[in-house]
Design a protein around this motif. Structure first.
Motif, PDB file in Angstrom:
ATOM      1  N   ILE A   1       8.525   0.154  -4.815  1.00 27.65           N
ATOM      2  CA  ILE A   1       7.519  -0.465  -5.683  1.00 27.65           C
ATOM      3  C   ILE A   1       8.043  -1.791  -6.253  1.00 27.65           C
ATOM      4  CG2 ILE A   1       6.214  -0.223  -7.828  1.00 27.65           C
ATOM      5  CD1 ILE A   1       6.048   2.750  -7.295  1.00 27.65           C
TER       6      ILE A   1
ATOM      7  N   PRO B   1       3.781   2.535  -1.314  1.00 31.99           N
ATOM      8  CA  PRO B   1       4.177   3.273  -2.512  1.00 31.99           C
ATOM      9  C   PRO B   1       2.988   3.831  -3.294  1.00 31.99           C
ATOM     10  CG  PRO B   1       5.149   1.076  -2.514  1.00 31.99           C
ATOM     11  CD  PRO B   1       4.200   1.132  -1.374  1.00 31.99           C
ATOM     12  N   ILE B   2       1.853   3.134  -3.227  1.00 30.79           N
ATOM     13  CA  ILE B   2       0.683   3.575  -4.003  1.00 30.79           C
ATOM     14  C   ILE B   2       0.088   4.857  -3.415  1.00 30.79           C
ATOM     15  CG2 ILE B   2      -1.611   2.879  -4.865  1.00 30.79           C
ATOM     16  CD1 ILE B   2       0.558   1.065  -5.848  1.00 30.79           C
TER      17      ILE B   2
ATOM     18  N   LEU C   1       0.813  -1.224   0.000  1.00 24.69           N
ATOM     19  CA  LEU C   1       0.000   0.000   0.000  1.00 24.69           C
ATOM     20  C   LEU C   1       0.845   1.272   0.000  1.00 24.69           C
ATOM     21  CD1 LEU C   1      -2.888   1.126   0.090  1.00 24.69           C
ATOM     22  CD2 LEU C   1      -2.773   1.083   2.556  1.00 24.69           C
TER      23      LEU C   1
ATOM     24  N   LEU D   1       1.665   7.087  -1.580  1.00 24.33           N
ATOM     25  CA  LEU D   1       2.662   8.133  -1.338  1.00 24.33           C
ATOM     26  C   LEU D   1       2.282   9.486  -1.954  1.00 24.33           C
ATOM     27  CD1 LEU D   1       5.279   7.894   0.277  1.00 24.33           C
ATOM     28  CD2 LEU D   1       6.464   8.042  -1.868  1.00 24.33           C
ATOM     29  N   PRO D   2       1.729   9.505  -3.189  1.00 22.93           N
ATOM     30  CA  PRO D   2       1.318  10.796  -3.752  1.00 22.93           C
ATOM     31  C   PRO D   2       0.233  11.493  -2.931  1.00 22.93           C
ATOM     32  CG  PRO D   2       1.449   9.171  -5.487  1.00 22.93           C
ATOM     33  CD  PRO D   2       1.623   8.432  -4.201  1.00 22.93           C
TER      34      PRO D   2
ATOM     35  N   LEU E   1       2.479  12.447   1.003  1.00 29.67           N
ATOM     36  CA  LEU E   1       3.404  13.588   1.090  1.00 29.67           C
ATOM     37  C   LEU E   1       2.681  14.940   1.105  1.00 29.67           C
ATOM     38  CD1 LEU E   1       6.404  12.374  -1.076  1.00 29.67           C
ATOM     39  CD2 LEU E   1       6.222  12.461   1.398  1.00 29.67           C
ATOM     40  N   PRO E   2       1.737  15.207   0.167  1.00 29.76           N
ATOM     41  CA  PRO E   2       1.002  16.477   0.276  1.00 29.76           C
ATOM     42  C   PRO E   2       0.190  16.553   1.563  1.00 29.76           C
ATOM     43  CG  PRO E   2       0.448  15.379  -1.783  1.00 29.76           C
ATOM     44  CD  PRO E   2       1.352  14.466  -1.045  1.00 29.76           C
TER      45      PRO E   2
ATOM     46  N   THR F   1       1.625   6.186  -9.969  1.00 31.56           N
ATOM     47  CA  THR F   1       2.355   7.136  -9.125  1.00 31.56           C
ATOM     48  C   THR F   1       3.465   7.846  -9.904  1.00 31.56           C
ATOM     49  OG1 THR F   1       3.835   5.400  -8.433  1.00 31.56           O
ATOM     50  CG2 THR F   1       1.966   5.831  -7.002  1.00 31.56           C
TER      51      THR F   1
ATOM     52  N   PHE G   1      -5.579  12.987  -7.213  1.00 29.93           N
ATOM     53  CA  PHE G   1      -5.030  11.637  -7.085  1.00 29.93           C
ATOM     54  C   PHE G   1      -6.039  10.684  -6.460  1.00 29.93           C
ATOM     55  CE2 PHE G   1      -2.089   8.256  -5.976  1.00 29.93           C
ATOM     56  CZ  PHE G   1      -1.422   8.152  -7.190  1.00 29.93           C
TER      57      PHE G   1
ATOM     58  N   PHE H   1       3.213  11.591 -10.743  1.00 30.20           N
ATOM     59  CA  PHE H   1       3.389  12.382  -9.521  1.00 30.20           C
ATOM     60  C   PHE H   1       4.863  12.468  -9.144  1.00 30.20           C
ATOM     61  CE2 PHE H   1       4.144  12.321  -4.994  1.00 30.20           C
ATOM     62  CZ  PHE H   1       3.517  13.488  -4.606  1.00 30.20           C
TER      63      PHE H   1
ATOM     64  N   VAL I   1      11.312   5.482  -4.039  1.00 26.68           N
ATOM     65  CA  VAL I   1       9.961   4.954  -4.191  1.00 26.68           C
ATOM     66  C   VAL I   1       9.946   3.862  -5.259  1.00 26.68           C
ATOM     67  CG1 VAL I   1       7.574   5.512  -4.752  1.00 26.68           C
ATOM     68  CG2 VAL I   1       8.919   7.093  -3.424  1.00 26.68           C
TER      69      VAL I   1
ATOM     70  N   ILE J   1      -8.093   9.605  -9.346  1.00 23.61           N
ATOM     71  CA  ILE J   1      -7.354   8.645 -10.184  1.00 23.61           C
ATOM     72  C   ILE J   1      -7.355   7.261  -9.528  1.00 23.61           C
ATOM     73  CG2 ILE J   1      -5.050   8.059 -11.072  1.00 23.61           C
ATOM     74  CD1 ILE J   1      -4.538  11.058 -11.371  1.00 23.61           C
TER      75      ILE J   1
ATOM     76  N   MET K   1       7.871  20.365  -6.023  1.00 21.85           N
ATOM     77  CA  MET K   1       7.406  20.746  -4.685  1.00 21.85           C
ATOM     78  C   MET K   1       8.560  21.128  -3.776  1.00 21.85           C
ATOM     79  SD  MET K   1       4.379  18.048  -3.878  1.00 21.85           S
ATOM     80  CE  MET K   1       4.555  18.047  -2.114  1.00 21.85           C
ATOM     81  N   TYR K   2       9.720  20.538  -4.029  1.00 25.07           N
ATOM     82  CA  TYR K   2      10.855  20.794  -3.143  1.00 25.07           C
ATOM     83  C   TYR K   2      12.040  21.294  -3.955  1.00 25.07           C
ATOM     84  CZ  TYR K   2       8.126  17.730  -0.158  1.00 25.07           C
ATOM     85  OH  TYR K   2       7.113  17.157   0.561  1.00 25.07           O
TER      86      TYR K   2
END
Lengths: 218, 198
Positions: free
Chosen positions: B113, A168-169, A166, A171-172, A175-176, B144, A201, B147, B109, A204, B155-156
């Motif tokens: 994955i 890595p999926i 879960l 993560l988008p 982080l925000p 992902t 996201f 992103f 990441v 999506i 962002m950074y």
């Protein structure tokens, strides 16, 4: 997909959830244990908002994996998955279970958030932003979590697998969410447009889960 | 096969004999001829795996599942090599092996994955189920990438040198260095193609 069937699946999940309280109890107790562990270890030393936000989301993520990984597992173990297949189409089952996941994660957060704020003496300058961030984060977690739970049901070695798959999926979203939560704690200039990438996201993830679930289920 | 080996030897020779030391970086610049192609392959392998995963779900041919898994295995090795070479370069130029620079996050990441995909494959015993769940996971994780590649680095603040294909559309590189780097990328792609066909 059928609205009534989604509701029936949701009602079945809620009834089962209330009858066997072990899953929700372990999720709540896991969250409490993690909070107590961090709070004790830190001994009340003041923390920056970005550290607090990261701690909060780490607890939310791992506590939700404790509950979400059982979404299909109990039925697979008791052999009732076939009955479910006969009763409803794949999409109704997916969305019924997804809404159930969202409800249980919301219940978890209702308990977790006030406890976190009290234990860490955490400032909340912008409560609406914080709440919206948490809601959007939970939508993503339950959306991806339901599909990943369906994937990990097939595995022979399960312990830890769910969170490995879960993380890595989501993560988008993760982080925000940490950035926004930190901003909501500290206050200052925050625009609600920062929520748009999260919302995008989420959408999506929901669409992708809906498309991919057909392949696992059939 | 022999042609690929000779081409690779040629690239190695060019990297050590022809490429001039770079301004400010000296001989360290030679690391990028290993780092960039392995990073490139780890991304190519990722998309190749997703392509074969989608093909498997449509046709249910076991050979597509095998190709998807093979791409991931090659990609996993490449992403590890790329991370290690990048960290060494980072230590020698910026003074620290790791500082969660956006590009380091992206590559990390990818490791997660790839690792999750391989763990999932190892955990499922039934062949058809394994093929199905790993294909679905491969397609889910590919979501992902936009992103990680487009949003996160913006962002950074990043210390990472600007990629070749950057937003300003210019290439700030010595011509010899650029030619050797492009040849190295072509060579890496050729090696990947060979490994996939075996």
């Amino acid at each position: 997909m059928n609205g009534i069937k989604i509701l029936t699946v949701l009602r079945k999940e809620l009834t089962a959830g209330l009858r066997h309280r072990a899953a929700s109890a372990s999720m709540l107790m896991f969250a409490l244990t993690a909070l107590a562990c961090m709070s004790l270890a830190l001994g009340g030393s003041p923390l920056e908002p970005n550290v607090l936000a990261a701690l909060l989301w780490i607890v939310i993520f791992f506590a939700s994996t404790v509950g979400l990984d059982r979404i299909f597992e109990d039925e697979a173990a008791s052999g009732t998955l076939t009955t479910l297949k006969v009763y409803a189409d794949a999409q109704s089952i997916l969305f019924g279970k997804m809404i159930y996941a969202l409800i249980s994660l919301s219940a978890l957060s209702t308990f977790l958030l006030p406890t976190f704020i009290v234990l860490f003496d955490c400032p909340v300058a912008e409560p609406p932003v914080m709440l919206l961030t948490i809601v959007f984060g939970l939508i993503g977690l339950s959306g991806a979590g339901t599909l990943v739970a369906a994937l990990s049901t097939a595995a022979s070695v399960k312990s830890g697998l769910f969170s490995i798959l879960l993380f890595p999926i989501v993560l988008p979203i993760f982080l925000p969410a940490i950035n926004l939560t930190s901003a909501a704690m500290a206050g200052g200039e925050i625009s609600l447009t920062m929520l748009i990438p999260m919302l995008l996201f989420d959408a999506i993830l929901l669409v992708a889960s809906s498309i991919l679930f057909d392949y696992i289920w059939n | 096969m022999i042609a690929t080996a000779l081409f690779t030897l040629g690239i190695v020779a060019a990297v050590f004999l022809i490429v001039p030391p770079a301004e400010g970086l000296g001989n360290l610049v030679r690391i990028i001829y290993f780092h960039v192609p392995t990073a490139w392959l780890s991304v190519i392998a990722f998309f190749t795996s997703a392509y074969f995963a989608a093909r498997y779900l449509r046709r249910l041919e076991p050979s597509d599942d095998e190709s998807s898994a093979r791409a991931v295995k090659i990609g996993f090795v490449c992403v590890l090599l790329s991370t290690v070479s990048g960290a060494i370069f980072s230590k020698l130029t910026w003074g620290a092996y790791w500082n969660w620079d956006p590009r380091q996050t992206t590559i990390f990441v990818l490791i997660l994955i790839y690792g999750a995909y391989l763990t999932l494959r190892a955990a499922v015993n039934d062949r058809r189920t394994r093929a199905k769940v790993s294909a679905v996971y491969s397609l889910l994780s590919v979501l992902t990438v936009p992103f990680l590649v487009f949003i996160l680095p913006r962002m950074y603040f990043s210390l990472h040198p600007t990629p070749l294909i950057n937003s300003s559309g210019s290439i700030d590189m010595d011509r010899t260095m650029l030619a050797v780097l492009l040849a190295a990328l072509a060579d890496a792609t050729l090696i990947f193609y060979r490994l996939m066909r075996r």
